[in-house]
Design an enzyme around this catalytic site. Structure first.
Site, short mmCIF file in Angstrom:
data_model
loop_
_atom_site.label_atom_id
_atom_site.label_comp_id
_atom_site.label_asym_id
_atom_site.label_seq_id
_atom_site.Cartn_x
_atom_site.Cartn_y
_atom_site.Cartn_z
N LYS A 1 16.06 21.85 -10.85
CA LYS A 1 15.47 20.61 -11.46
C LYS A 1 16.26 19.63 -12.27
O LYS A 1 16.96 19.82 -13.04
CB LYS A 1 14.09 20.96 -12.34
CG LYS A 1 12.93 21.37 -11.66
CD LYS A 1 12.42 20.71 -10.44
CE LYS A 1 11.59 19.60 -10.94
NZ LYS A 1 10.14 20.04 -11.60
N SER B 1 14.99 21.85 -16.10
CA SER B 1 13.76 22.54 -16.47
C SER B 1 14.34 24.00 -17.09
O SER B 1 15.21 24.46 -16.68
CB SER B 1 12.86 22.87 -15.34
OG SER B 1 12.01 24.07 -15.47
N GLU C 1 9.98 8.44 -16.93
CA GLU C 1 8.38 9.05 -17.34
C GLU C 1 7.81 8.65 -18.62
O GLU C 1 6.87 8.39 -18.83
CB GLU C 1 8.51 10.69 -17.09
CG GLU C 1 8.73 11.04 -15.59
CD GLU C 1 8.69 12.75 -15.36
OE1 GLU C 1 7.86 13.23 -15.24
OE2 GLU C 1 9.87 12.94 -15.71
N HIS D 1 0.88 -1.23 0.05
CA HIS D 1 0.20 0.03 0.09
C HIS D 1 0.79 1.34 -0.03
O HIS D 1 0.48 2.18 0.43
CB HIS D 1 -0.96 0.16 1.18
CG HIS D 1 -1.72 -1.15 1.62
ND1 HIS D 1 -2.93 -1.59 0.96
CD2 HIS D 1 -1.44 -2.35 2.05
CE1 HIS D 1 -3.19 -2.84 1.18
NE2 HIS D 1 -2.40 -3.38 1.91
#
Ligand code: ARG
Length: 468
Positions: free
Chosen positions: A288, A282, A295, A161
């Site tokens: 970043k 970024s 992804e 979980h």
């Protein structure tokens, strides 16, 4: 008749040229030309068979084989003039052959149809691509197995979980990924085996009146045997669907790894560092470092499963035998091949370069009461029933939460307040190392077991490369 269409290989019965839009609408050459090598190989095998069966003489065979080789060279040099008027890869190559060698080129299509020709080309093409994909799977698996061996003693929290559950070896986690890929490899091999039959000779749908030898073409093309039924041979695309199903499962697995890597690479988890060369920055936020590769792979999973559904819908309710619908099999299939292959290449390159932050993993496992089950098991060893032990530990955890201290940080006295069965030896089981080492059976997370599992996985991989 003045405007009779003579430019088409099938133009004989037509009285007007194809509408220009329809021509583009029905053509497949823009995407099926990637099968040119398989189309040539299939044609060469077919010609050899026609010669063996006395349908072509030696001179004709030689010209055809030579002409096809020259066409291969033209295509690979970028000198081939692909034409939409000639509809597809098959007619482009055949027309060029006739242009080169004259009437003899027109004999190649004896006892054959584009229907068995295209079915043969796709099987050959897919078979080759399955081999490339399996190579990349093996490379990724080797990377996982080596990293797992190195990280067998690295402790991290195991989750259920997405809540800290019990400590596990990081190597064990990596080998879980490897098991998924092991099944994927098996599915690809299954698919390869089932597709490896030759449809050549089924002709348009019913077979041919020429005295052909289907076993011979099957053998020349490396197929195990000819397909059984001519109607099925030209209409079957099960192999493409099976492949896309196996590919979808590979992507589903990669999407799961991706999700974990994205989480782990975040400042909040900080479990792993992905090498800079697999990340991007970024344009506005200078701090970043984005895990773009995982992804993107996660994102591409939807596209692959979408194509699987497309192919299932394409084949649904199609009457026997070949229908033009079948031309729609190629774009989804090719995109699945490219996507799954590239995703595997990216992962196989990236995995060996993942560097774990062992301290952060260890600290996270220590903070999450991950040894609570070990304490319950310890109490069972001291004679308590498991449910009673569970209750005792639950209360001790509640106290720890309130105190913001893990179980191992409580004193013996504090622990004994919940059960006087607890003795000094309790701290051995509350330590992460003790907890992990105690799960010492096949499939368990004890570092020794992880090393043995990695050894077994490594020899399976070696056996694989020995077989190919
Ligand atoms: N381009 C066609 C395809 O991909 C080749 C087979 C065409 N056959 C036909 N009867 N029109 O399916």
């Amino acid at each position: 008749m003045a405007d009779k269409d003579t430019s088409k290989l099938w133009g004989g019965r037509f009285n007007e040229p194809t509408d220009a839009f329809v021509q583009r609408f029905t053509a497949s050459v823009d995407f099926d030309r990637r099968m040119y090598a398989q189309d040539i190989e299939g044609s060469q095998a077919h010609a050899r068979m026609l010669h063996k069966c006395g349908i072509l003489n030696q001179g004709e065979l030689d010209q055809i084989l030579q002409g096809l080789e020259e066409i291969r060279t033209e295509i690979e040099a970028g000198d081939f003039n692909w034409s939409v008027e000639l509809e597809d890869v098959h007619m482009n190559i055949e027309a060029r052959l006739t242009e080169k060698i004259g009437v003899c080129g027109k004999k190649l299509h004896t006892g054959r149809s584009r229907n068995d020709q295209v079915a043969t080309d796709i099987r050959l093409y897919l078979r080759g691509q399955i081999d490339v994909i399996c190579e990349q799977l093996s490379r990724l698996q080797s990377g996982l197995v080596e990293l797992a061996t190195k990280e067998a003693d690295t402790i991290m929290p195991g989750f259920t979980h997405l809540q800290t559950a019990q400590p596990v070896s990081f190597g064990h986690h990596l080998l879980a990924w490897n098991e998924m890929l092991e099944r994927d490899y098996g599915r690809m091999q299954d698919c390869r085996q089932r597709l490896n039959q030759s449809p050549l000779g089924a002709a348009a749908l019913a077979g041919t009146t020429y005295p052909i030898d289907r076993h011979y073409t099957a053998e020349l093309l490396g197929f195990d045997k000819p397909t059984e039924n001519s109607l099925d041979s030209v209409s079957d695309r099960d192999f493409a669907i099976e492949f896309c199903a196996a590919a979808s499962l590979i992507m589903t697995h990669l999407s799961r790894f991706s999700e974990e890597l994205v989480l782990w690479a975040s400042a909040q988890f900080n479990f792993v560092r992905l090498p800079d060369r697999f990340c991007t920055g970024s344009s506005i936020m200078p701090q970043k470092k984005n895990p773009d590769v995982p992804e993107l792979v996660r994102g591409k999973t939807g596209r692959v499963t979408g194509h699987l559904v497309s192919l299932l819908m394409l084949m649904k309710s199609q009457p026997l035998a070949y229908n033009k619908d079948n031309q729609e099999d190629k774009e989804p299939l090719f995109d699945v091949i490219d996507t799954v292959r590239d995703s595997l290449v990216a992962y196989a390159d990236m995995v060996p370069a993942i560097s774990p932050n062992r301290t952060a993993m260890y600290e996270a496992a220590r903070r999450g009461f991950s040894t609570a089950t070990d304490l319950a098991d310890y109490l069972v060893g001291k004679g308590l029933a498991f449910r009673d032990a569970h209750e005792v530990v639950g209360k001790a955890v509640a106290f720890g939460v309130e105190q913001q201290r893990d179980l191992a940080e409580l004193s013996l006295e504090e622990l004994r307040a919940y059960s006087n069965a607890i003795g000094e030896d309790v701290f051995d089981v509350l330590k992460l190392e003790g907890s992990v080492a105690a799960r010492n059976h096949i499939g368990g997370t004890a570092p020794d077991q992880v090393r043995e599992a990695a050894d077994r996985a490594r020899s399976r991989l070696q056996q694989r490369s020995g077989n190919s």
